[in-house]
Scaffold this active site. Structure first.
Site, PDB file in Angstrom:
ATOM      1  N   PHE A 150       0.821  -1.273   0.112  1.00 56.92           N
ATOM      2  CA  PHE A 150      -0.116  -0.008   0.128  1.00 56.92           C
ATOM      3  C   PHE A 150       0.814   1.350  -0.149  1.00 56.92           C
ATOM      4  CE2 PHE A 150       0.973  -0.206   4.400  1.00 56.92           C
ATOM      5  CZ  PHE A 150       0.858   1.279   4.692  1.00 56.92           C
ATOM      6  N   LYS A 174      -0.920  -7.348  -9.484  1.00 54.11           N
ATOM      7  CA  LYS A 174      -1.893  -7.484  -8.355  1.00 54.11           C
ATOM      8  C   LYS A 174      -1.620  -6.396  -7.277  1.00 54.11           C
ATOM      9  CE  LYS A 174      -2.915  -8.408  -4.815  1.00 54.11           C
ATOM     10  NZ  LYS A 174      -3.266  -7.553  -3.650  1.00 54.11           N
ATOM     11  N   GLU A 177      -4.807  -3.921  -2.018  1.00 51.09           N
ATOM     12  CA  GLU A 177      -6.480  -3.607  -2.233  1.00 51.09           C
ATOM     13  C   GLU A 177      -6.626  -2.355  -1.222  1.00 51.09           C
ATOM     14  OE1 GLU A 177      -4.302  -5.829  -0.668  1.00 51.09           O
ATOM     15  OE2 GLU A 177      -5.504  -6.694   1.051  1.00 51.09           O
ATOM     16  N   CYS A 282       9.694   1.872   3.767  1.00 50.03           N
ATOM     17  CA  CYS A 282      10.561   0.641   4.009  1.00 50.03           C
ATOM     18  C   CYS A 282      12.032   1.207   4.340  1.00 50.03           C
ATOM     19  CB  CYS A 282      10.540  -0.327   2.840  1.00 50.03           C
ATOM     20  SG  CYS A 282      11.117   0.302   1.283  1.00 50.03           S
ATOM     21  N   GLU A 382       9.018  -3.981  13.171  1.00 50.14           N
ATOM     22  CA  GLU A 382       8.887  -2.959  11.952  1.00 50.14           C
ATOM     23  C   GLU A 382       7.439  -2.035  12.778  1.00 50.14           C
ATOM     24  OE1 GLU A 382       7.792  -3.773   8.302  1.00 50.14           O
ATOM     25  OE2 GLU A 382       9.027  -2.096   7.596  1.00 50.14           O
TER      26      GLU A 382
HETATM   27  P1  NAD Z   1       1.568  -6.525   2.922  1.00 53.81           P
HETATM   28  O1  NAD Z   1       2.660  -7.752   3.011  1.00 53.81           O
HETATM   29  O2  NAD Z   1       0.457  -6.696   3.872  1.00 53.81           O
HETATM   30  O3  NAD Z   1       0.824  -6.744   1.483  1.00 53.81           O
HETATM   31  C1  NAD Z   1       1.691  -6.508   0.395  1.00 53.81           C
HETATM   32  C2  NAD Z   1       0.975  -7.376  -0.759  1.00 53.81           C
HETATM   33  O4  NAD Z   1       0.621  -8.649  -0.371  1.00 53.81           O
HETATM   34  C3  NAD Z   1      -0.420  -6.812  -1.010  1.00 53.81           C
HETATM   35  O5  NAD Z   1      -0.896  -6.675  -2.473  1.00 53.81           O
HETATM   36  C4  NAD Z   1      -1.482  -7.821  -0.262  1.00 53.81           C
HETATM   37  O6  NAD Z   1      -2.705  -8.156  -0.945  1.00 53.81           O
HETATM   38  C5  NAD Z   1      -0.697  -9.030  -0.398  1.00 53.81           C
HETATM   39  N1  NAD Z   1      -0.928  -9.954   0.578  1.00 53.81           N
HETATM   40  C6  NAD Z   1      -1.168  -9.325   1.826  1.00 53.81           C
HETATM   41  N2  NAD Z   1      -1.495 -10.815   2.798  1.00 53.81           N
HETATM   42  C7  NAD Z   1      -1.161 -11.844   1.970  1.00 53.81           C
HETATM   43  C8  NAD Z   1      -1.152 -13.404   2.220  1.00 53.81           C
HETATM   44  N3  NAD Z   1      -1.502 -13.747   3.476  1.00 53.81           N
HETATM   45  N4  NAD Z   1      -0.978 -13.995   1.067  1.00 53.81           N
HETATM   46  C9  NAD Z   1      -0.449 -13.442  -0.093  1.00 53.81           C
HETATM   47  N5  NAD Z   1      -0.389 -12.293  -0.275  1.00 53.81           N
HETATM   48  C10 NAD Z   1      -0.793 -11.324   0.687  1.00 53.81           C
HETATM   49  O7  NAD Z   1       2.248  -5.352   3.102  1.00 53.81           O
HETATM   50  P2  NAD Z   1       1.596  -3.797   3.143  1.00 53.81           P
HETATM   51  O8  NAD Z   1       1.160  -3.696   4.476  1.00 53.81           O
HETATM   52  O9  NAD Z   1       0.794  -3.328   2.052  1.00 53.81           O
HETATM   53  O10 NAD Z   1       2.875  -3.032   2.996  1.00 53.81           O
HETATM   54  C11 NAD Z   1       3.759  -2.594   3.947  1.00 53.81           C
HETATM   55  C12 NAD Z   1       5.075  -3.607   3.962  1.00 53.81           C
HETATM   56  O11 NAD Z   1       5.824  -3.478   2.779  1.00 53.81           O
HETATM   57  C13 NAD Z   1       6.007  -2.870   5.127  1.00 53.81           C
HETATM   58  O12 NAD Z   1       6.575  -4.116   5.615  1.00 53.81           O
HETATM   59  C14 NAD Z   1       7.360  -2.457   4.207  1.00 53.81           C
HETATM   60  O13 NAD Z   1       8.496  -2.398   5.027  1.00 53.81           O
HETATM   61  C15 NAD Z   1       7.156  -3.153   3.200  1.00 53.81           C
HETATM   62  N6  NAD Z   1       7.736  -2.604   2.149  1.00 53.81           N
HETATM   63  C16 NAD Z   1       9.271  -3.005   1.591  1.00 53.81           C
HETATM   64  C17 NAD Z   1       9.835  -2.516   0.635  1.00 53.81           C
HETATM   65  C18 NAD Z   1      11.124  -2.904   0.239  1.00 53.81           C
HETATM   66  O14 NAD Z   1      11.689  -2.430  -0.883  1.00 53.81           O
HETATM   67  N7  NAD Z   1      11.923  -3.694   1.081  1.00 53.81           N
HETATM   68  C19 NAD Z   1       9.293  -1.358  -0.221  1.00 53.81           C
HETATM   69  C20 NAD Z   1       7.661  -0.899   0.422  1.00 53.81           C
HETATM   70  C21 NAD Z   1       7.208  -1.541   1.423  1.00 53.81           C
END
Ligand code: NAD
Length: 497
Positions: A150, A174, A177, A282, A382
């Site tokens: 997100f 994808k 959401e 991140c 985090e």
């Molecule tokens: P998230 O892991 O909740 O969701 C990321 C994606 O995975 C979304 O599209 C979501 O629909 C999907 N998803 C969620 N749960 C899932 C599951 N159980 N199985 C399969 N897919 C699933 O992450 P978020 O809250 O949207 O984003 C924040 C996180 O992203 C933080 O931890 C941040 O550090 C990390 N992030 C990392 C980087 C990097 O480059 N390392 C960059 C940006 C964000």
């Protein structure tokens, strides 16, 4: 009736036939902006079938034509910059300036993708044996997919599909959401830029839709950015299904402050890097490690953080916006409470912050802890909120050891006036992106985004040359053309003769 976000399948924006939808809300007001569908099995299969069919013609499209689509795309994204940023602000709550930055960092990747011809050049060596030459080509993989978080709804999708598609692949995105409107607008402009039907598909949903991508036998590569548990799941499941996977995960980034650093610069940089974007980056700085006499700067750090204030996207005085959801706020507030319970000294507590005119927003004020130790949950987890932990050490060696013991390795920075100390730090630190007097060292797209350790699973990183390697195969050809002088008899050895 609430607007519904379309899927983008086979070149058309279509309404999903799903029975499952989720509201997408403005985090500053809770206003429902739209509903996002969870794509059905047959819609996902249609997306794959279209991407597969498009691959057969797209990979044969001359590389300079593919590059030109990216050139037009970057121009269109610039033209629509403010309009996209406004959409982005509405669904993430980011300040307008920060929303523009989110998009801009993505546009830079599109500019880079427009340089694809030189990045796909192979290698040649003449006369590897007598009158035998070897040369290599890079060729696209097929249908690739990306799953995005997100917190950067423009930049992170743009890390992925422009590079993959410029390299000749087709792509199923994808997006998160929680903020699907921005990527939808990005897809519309991609069509306007001349992207042929089928090269990009956008499906919406959650785990079930991600699982479709992970288990599909013919999706060749998965790019993921998101949290650690999901990132690990993606990497394990994708590779178990014999796919290439690059999985970018969560982080805990430290800034080391040496006592010889330019004090006011340190203070300003700590404030922006820790609470900017409400700490939902991140690469945000979540731990400042004060070395030696820099310990005494605690109070100035507190004053600088105190001046930062959350506010609405169009409030020019706001330092940052709300966090993404009430659930995210609750999680952050619980972690703050754990910090208090575990004995850290809370110098600023942002839990009860009020933003005039926005009583329902997911606001968290700047929060500062001192006396934090590595055993505390506020140090280990985090938080992904505007919360900064201060840790004190006596020497640079101790700071390096602390950071190297962290399971994460996304980014780190050091503020100092000493070249020797900086050299020691950059050489010994086990973190993939290092800033020297730069708080958030996100590399520009001609490099790659090179997180390490628990912040990244895979080997080829996002954008830059590594992305080209990730989205292509190398084919190496060894060739001989016979002529009247060629002398060759049967060769029973493995040597080229
Ligand atoms: P998230 O892991 O909740 O969701 C990321 C994606 O995975 C979304 O599209 C979501 O629909 C999907 N998803 C969620 N749960 C899932 C599951 N159980 N199985 C399969 N897919 C699933 O992450 P978020 O809250 O949207 O984003 C924040 C996180 O992203 C933080 O931890 C941040 O550090 C990390 N992030 C990392 C980087 C990097 O480059 N390392 C960059 C940006 C964000």
């Amino acid at each position: 009736m609430t607007k519904r976000v379309p899927l983008f399948i086979d070149g058309e924006f279509v309404q999903s036939q799903s029975e499952k939808f989720l509201p997408v809300t403005n985090p500053a007001t809770q206003e429902v902006l739209c509903e996002v569908p969870f794509a059905t099995q047959s819609e996902m299969e249609a997306a794959y079938a279209s991407a597969k069919a498009a691959f057969l013609t797209w990979k044969e499209t001359p590389i300079s034509e593919r590059a030109r689509v990216m050139m037009r795309y970057q121009a269109l994204l610039k033209e629509h910059h403010d309009e996209i940023a406004e959409i982005l602000s509405s669904e993430t709550g980011k300040t307008f300036e920060d929303a523009k930055g989110d998009l801009w960092r993505g546009i830079e990747v599109v500019e880079h993708a427009a340089n694809i011809p030189s990045m796909m050049m192979g290698e040649t060596v003449e006369n590897v044996a007598r009158e035998i030459d070897t040369y290599s080509y890079t060729q696209p993989l097929g249908v690739c997919a990306g799953i995005t978080p997100f917190n950067f709804p423009a930049m992170i999708p743009l890390w992925m599909y422009p590079m993959a598609i410029a390299a000749g692949n087709t792509f199923i995105l994808k997006p998160s959401e929680q903020d699907p409107l921005t990527p939808t607008r990005l897809a519309e402009l991609f069509v306007e830029a001349g992207a042929p039907k089928g090269v990009l598909q956008v499906i919406h949903g959650g785990k079930e839709q991600v699982d479709f991508l992970l288990h599909h036998p013919d999706i060749k590569a998965i790019s993921f950015v998101g949290s650690v548990p999901v990132g690990q799941y993606i990497y394990k499941t994708g590779t178990a299904n014999m796919k290439r996977v690059q999985s970018f995960a969560g982080a805990k980034n430290h800034m080391v402050v040496m006592p010889d650093a330019a004090k006011q610069q340190v203070i300003n940089n700590i404030a922006g890097a820790s609470v900017g974007a409400a700490g939902q980056r991140c690469m945000a700085i979540s731990v400042a490690v004060l070395v030696g006499e820099a310990r005494e700067w605690k109070h100035e750090i507190k004053e600088a953080l105190q001046k930062a204030r959350p506010g609405a996207w169009n409030d020019p005085g706001a330092s940052y916006g709300p966090v993404i959801s009430p659930q995210a706020k609750e999680r952050i507030c619980n972690l703050i409470q754990q910090g208090v319970d575990e004995g850290a000294e809370i110098l600023l507590d942002g839990r009860d912050v009020v933003v005039d005119g926005y009583p329902d927003g997911n606001w968290v004020g700047p929060t500062l802890f001192a006396g934090v130790t590595p055993e505390m949950s506020i140090y280990k987890d985090e938080i992904f909120g505007p919360v900064l932990c201060l840790v004190e050490v006596d020497t640079l060696d101790e700071a390096i050891e602390l950071i190297n013991n962290s399971p994460y390795g996304n980014g780190t920075s050091m503020f100092t006036a000493s070249g020797a100390a900086a050299r020691k730090f950059q050489h010994n630190i086990e973190v993939g992106q290092v800033g020297i007097n730069i708080p958030i060292p996100v590399p520009l797209p001609f490099f790659s985004f090179t997180g390490w350790k628990g912040s990244f699973y895979g080997d080829q990183h996002a954008y830059g040359k590594q992305a080209v390697r990730f989205y292509t195969e190398t084919k190496t050809i060894t060739a001989r053309w016979f002529n009247e002088d060629t002398k060759s008899g049967p060769n029973f050895s493995i040597n080229l003769k």
